[in-house]
Design an enzyme around this catalytic site. Structure first.
Site, mmCIF file in Angstrom:
data_model
loop_
_atom_site.group_PDB
_atom_site.id
_atom_site.type_symbol
_atom_site.label_atom_id
_atom_site.label_comp_id
_atom_site.label_asym_id
_atom_site.label_seq_id
_atom_site.Cartn_x
_atom_site.Cartn_y
_atom_site.Cartn_z
ATOM 1 N N GLY A 10 0.881 -1.361 0.376
ATOM 2 C CA GLY A 10 -0.193 0.180 -0.003
ATOM 3 C C GLY A 10 0.820 0.984 -0.032
ATOM 4 O O GLY A 10 1.879 1.431 0.318
ATOM 5 N N ARG A 73 -0.954 -6.432 -5.067
ATOM 6 C CA ARG A 73 -0.976 -7.933 -5.467
ATOM 7 C C ARG A 73 -0.063 -8.643 -6.362
ATOM 8 O O ARG A 73 -0.390 -9.636 -6.460
ATOM 9 C CB ARG A 73 -2.556 -7.711 -6.314
ATOM 10 N N ASP A 109 5.701 -6.446 5.436
ATOM 11 C CA ASP A 109 6.089 -7.641 5.475
ATOM 12 C C ASP A 109 6.083 -8.481 4.250
ATOM 13 O O ASP A 109 6.712 -9.351 3.958
ATOM 14 C CB ASP A 109 5.085 -8.289 6.681
ATOM 15 N N THR A 131 5.317 0.847 6.608
ATOM 16 C CA THR A 131 3.727 0.529 6.946
ATOM 17 C C THR A 131 3.294 1.522 7.923
ATOM 18 O O THR A 131 4.008 1.731 8.937
ATOM 19 C CB THR A 131 3.560 -0.881 7.232
ATOM 20 N N ASP A 133 0.864 0.633 9.700
ATOM 21 C CA ASP A 133 0.691 -0.255 11.034
ATOM 22 C C ASP A 133 1.594 -0.506 11.923
ATOM 23 O O ASP A 133 1.291 -0.827 12.989
ATOM 24 C CB ASP A 133 0.215 -1.573 10.219
ATOM 25 N N ASP A 135 3.787 -2.590 12.038
ATOM 26 C CA ASP A 135 3.887 -3.875 12.948
ATOM 27 C C ASP A 135 4.695 -4.820 12.092
ATOM 28 O O ASP A 135 4.687 -6.216 12.218
ATOM 29 C CB ASP A 135 2.376 -4.715 12.419
ATOM 30 N N ARG A 177 -4.379 -3.335 10.455
ATOM 31 C CA ARG A 177 -4.599 -4.531 10.240
ATOM 32 C C ARG A 177 -4.702 -5.421 11.448
ATOM 33 O O ARG A 177 -5.561 -5.197 12.183
ATOM 34 C CB ARG A 177 -3.527 -5.048 9.302
HETATM 35 O O1 F6P Z 1 -1.264 -2.248 5.761
HETATM 36 C C1 F6P Z 1 -1.734 -1.010 5.610
HETATM 37 C C2 F6P Z 1 -3.161 -0.960 5.586
HETATM 38 O O2 F6P Z 1 -3.430 0.351 5.402
HETATM 39 C C3 F6P Z 1 -3.832 -1.647 6.644
HETATM 40 O O3 F6P Z 1 -3.908 -0.773 7.909
HETATM 41 C C4 F6P Z 1 -5.125 -1.891 6.002
HETATM 42 O O4 F6P Z 1 -5.789 -3.068 6.751
HETATM 43 C C5 F6P Z 1 -4.827 -2.145 4.515
HETATM 44 O O5 F6P Z 1 -3.623 -1.634 4.348
HETATM 45 C C6 F6P Z 1 -5.796 -1.690 3.662
HETATM 46 O O6 F6P Z 1 -5.319 -2.149 2.396
HETATM 47 P P1 F6P Z 1 -6.123 -1.588 1.008
HETATM 48 O O7 F6P Z 1 -5.514 -0.376 0.693
HETATM 49 O O8 F6P Z 1 -5.806 -2.608 -0.193
HETATM 50 O O9 F6P Z 1 -7.430 -1.537 1.253
#
Ligand code: F6P
Length: 353
Positions: A10, A73, A109, A131, A133, A135, A177
């Site tokens: 992302g 992806r 990750d 990230t 997150d 994490d 997440r």
């Molecule tokens: O990993 C970053 C994140 O923003 C998470 O917090 C969230 O769950 C996910 O990506 C959302 O992904 P997408 O942009 O594919 O909806």
């Protein structure tokens, strides 16, 4: 030396700051040639690359997102999605054709797992942890997290205004997440009364009890809930699944669910706000600009010293690195003995348990 850079997963505030730092450090200190791979690992398959130099990275430090584009992806070892074909040889062949001596992969990750596999196949890799997150294992901070927390904090400040004025229960749902870092730090910075994390399954009765106590005293409650939060014995709320993604589950909706569960049990009006991608967009905070710049500079040093197969890290105030094998595909939840968690409890914040 010829070094490639790509951004995977992302988008995240600070990606451009890393691209800029890697490029400038390699050119200024190493006289290197730098090439940007577009749209993550996909660019190695579609042969979409562009030269990066001082002009190409001018003015991007403060820009959100990534000038190279990204993809969450494309895993060349499973093209696209689990069970997909392994087209990694095609990507390797193109990297060799470009004469690439090293590839810097900036991502989370998932990206680190792919980077580790390419490294094992013989493509010299350096990883940079990204990230919101926060994490990723073995780094105290990934860049992007501070910017996301700043958004959550401002959102909670604003929601508190309405909560106080109307005597409402206002719920803010954060990203993160399967980890509660954004909700914990954002919730504490925004003085939430209740903070709900994936690591600590909640009891609805405990939340109701705290809201009722507050109704009886000053009449309003601010709840900060992580998208991965779940009730004891229950499951996380899935917003959607993306079939061809290496990580197909997209969480979301627990805030709205709580709103509907709490409303019949409380006198106050209950409202939920999904903060969503607002947390990932926009300009990085000064902290993230500096962290991303330090990470990028260190990644350039690793490439120049030919210390491959490593991801840069922040430990305390020090920038260092760990082997990609130690971080690939692994995440870091909020531990039970986290000091901010202890502070939250000590200050009387309800954690829903
Ligand atoms: O990993 C970053 C994140 O923003 C998470 O917090 C969230 O769950 C996910 O990506 C959302 O992904 P997408 O942009 O594919 O909806």
């Amino acid at each position: 030396m010829h070094v490639g850079i790509l951004t995977g997963g992302g988008d995240c505030p600070g990606l451009n700051a890393v691209i800029r730092a890697v490029t400038l450090a390699l050119i200024n200190e190493g006289g290197a040639r730098v090439t940007g791979i577009e749209r993550g690992f996909l660019g190695l398959l579609t042969r979409q690359v562009r030269a990066l130099d001082a002009d190409a990275v001018a003015g991007i430090l403060a820009q959100g997102g990534t000038i190279l584009g990204t993809h969450n992806r494309c895993d060349p070892f499973h093209y696209f999605g689990a069970g997909g074909a392994d087209v990694s040889d095609q990507a390797m062949a193109y990297a060799r054709e470009l004469g690439m001596d090293a590839l810097v992969a900036i991502g989370g990750d998932g990206t680190m797992s792919i980077a580790e596999r390419f490294h094992m196949k013989g493509l010299p890799m350096v990883g940079v942890p990204k990230t919101i997150d926060n994490d990723l294992l073995h780094t105290d901070r990934s860049f992007g997290f501070d910017s996301a927390v700043a958004v959550v904090t401002e959102a909670l400040d604003r929601l508190e205004t309405t909560a106080r004025s109307h005597g409402r229960v206002m719920i803010a749902e954060t990203m993160g997440r399967y980890a509660g870092w954004i909700a914990l730090e954002g919730g504490m910075a925004g003085a939430a009364d209740i903070i709900l994390l994936p690591e600590l399954p909640y009891r609805l009765e405990a939340i109701v009890e705290r809201c009722r106590e507050r109704e009886a005293r000053d009449g309003y409650t601010v709840i900060c809930v992580a998208e991965g939060a779940r009730p004891e014995g229950g499951s996380m709320t899935v917003a959607t699944t993306i079939a061809d993604s290496p990580d197909p589950i997209r969480l979301g909706g627990v805030g709205a669910l709580l709103q509907h569960q709490l409303q019949p049990l409380l006198q106050s009006e209950v409202r939920a706000t999904l903060l969503g991608h607002v947390q990932r967009g926009g300009s990085p905070t000064p902290f993230d600009r500096v962290l991303a710049t330090r990470f990028g500079y260190h990644a350039a040093q690793l490439a120049r010293r030919r210390e491959f197969g490593r991801m840069v890290t922040l430990t305390g105030a020090d920038i260092s690195s760990v082997s990609l094998a130690e971080v690939a595909g692994r995440t870091r939840p909020v531990p039970a003995d986290d000091m901010l968690l202890a502070a939250a409890r000590g200050l009387g914040v309800s954690l829903g348990s």
